[in-house]
Scaffold this motif. Structure first.
Motif, PDB file in Angstrom:
ATOM      1  N   PRO A   7       0.886  -1.471  -0.113  1.00  0.00           N
ATOM      2  CA  PRO A   7       0.042   0.098  -0.043  1.00  0.00           C
ATOM      3  C   PRO A   7       0.951   1.251   0.128  1.00  0.00           C
ATOM      4  N   VAL A  22      -6.998  -2.936   3.045  1.00  0.00           N
ATOM      5  CA  VAL A  22      -6.157  -2.307   1.724  1.00  0.00           C
ATOM      6  C   VAL A  22      -7.475  -2.348   0.576  1.00  0.00           C
ATOM      7  N   ARG A  53      -8.426   0.662  -2.715  1.00  0.00           N
ATOM      8  CA  ARG A  53      -8.086   1.525  -4.099  1.00  0.00           C
ATOM      9  C   ARG A  53      -9.055   2.812  -3.793  1.00  0.00           C
ATOM     10  N   HIS A  82      -2.776   2.996  -3.507  1.00  0.00           N
ATOM     11  CA  HIS A  82      -3.390   2.026  -2.686  1.00  0.00           C
ATOM     12  C   HIS A  82      -3.522   2.555  -1.407  1.00  0.00           C
TER      13      HIS A  82
END
Length: 282
Positions: free
Chosen positions: A8, A43, A45, A52
């Protein structure tokens, strides 16, 4: 799954469930990851953004935030850290639903007690210049958001009495602070100690840090404030760009190899002899 298989880029931290939910609403394709010590992140988008996002709910308090932020930074290696949530206003002109972006964060409990009284030893941590600039740019196109760029005070106290001794203490010693909250300094210190890591605190105002706090909370002010802070955070991440990897750079590093058996010293500065060894090729 205990470790992420993708890295990320930005770590977004919250203390309360409603703060987490407000940010989570903007994150798509979420997948939960679990640190070996049990800390959990989701995690995913952001729509139309390069990032991320790793989203975590840490609970309340600066010390807890500092310890867990350090753990998450070591695990996930993000490029930026944002602490996002609600706070109490310390200024008459900062109203409920406004957003305060922390140009710096004060640790308000440092000092020395003497017979003459309490001598303040302020701790101050700056917010990231790059993220602050992204925030200033982002809110210009957000007519529904009234943003303030000011210091934020962090203390392990829920302030619900504007005439209390702690309130007078904050006004006397941190009079330029626009908001008070409980976790920002812990997250910023963890980011600072981790090296060159961009970090920023973004807080929506849910009350005026006075006796009306309970009524404001009951009216849904926390929810509104959390949503405003989350919206500004997402706008910041649409403005701010991840660092380009070294492989994307068009510049060759000094001393890069070129041709067959040659080393490029163009642009280098040397003090003394340079020794090389031939590989036998002409």
């Amino acid at each position: 799954m205990t470790m992420p298989d993708i890295q990320p880029t930005v770590l977004v931290l919250t203390a309360l469930p409603l703060e987490y939910a407000a940010v989570r609403a903007h994150v798509e394709e979420r997948e939960e990851r679990v640190h070996r010590d049990g800390t959990r992140v989701e995690v995913g988008r952001l729509t139309s953004a390069s990032w991320h996002v790793a989203l975590a709910e840490l609970g309340m308090g600066a010390e807890r935030a500092g310890v867990l932020t350090t753990q998450l930074i070591d695990w996930l290696r993000p490029e930026a850290v944002l602490f996002v949530g609600v706070a109490g206003s310390l200024k008459d002109d900062i109203g409920i639903g406004d957003v305060v972006v922390g140009t710096q964060v004060y640790e308000i409990h440092g000092g020395k007690q003497t017979p003459e009284g309490f001598l303040v030893r302020p701790g101050s941590l700056p917010g990231s210049h790059a993220l602050e600039q992204a925030a200033r740019s982002a809110v210009r196109d957000m007519p529904g958001v009234r943003a303030h760029f000011m210091p934020i005070a962090t203390g392990d106290v829920v302030l619900a009495d504007a005439e209390s001794e702690i309130a007078r203490f904050v006004r006397r010693n941190y009079n330029d602070a626009g908001a008070i909250e409980m976790e920002g300094s812990g997250a910023l210190r963890a980011a600072h100690l981790s090296g060159q890591l961009n970090a920023l605190v973004i807080r929506g105002i849910s009350d005026r840090a006075d006796a009306g706090k309970h009524r404001a909370d009951a009216s849904g002010a926390q929810q509104r404030a959390a949503e405003q802070a989350a919206a500004v955070t997402v706008a910041v991440l649409h403005k701010h760009r991840p660092r380009e990897s070294s492989s994307d750079s068009e510049e060759e590093p000094q001393g890069a190899a070129y041709g067959g058996g040659h080393v490029d010293f163009r642009g280098g500065t040397f003090h003394g002899p340079v020794t090389g060894k031939s590989d036998g090729r002409r």
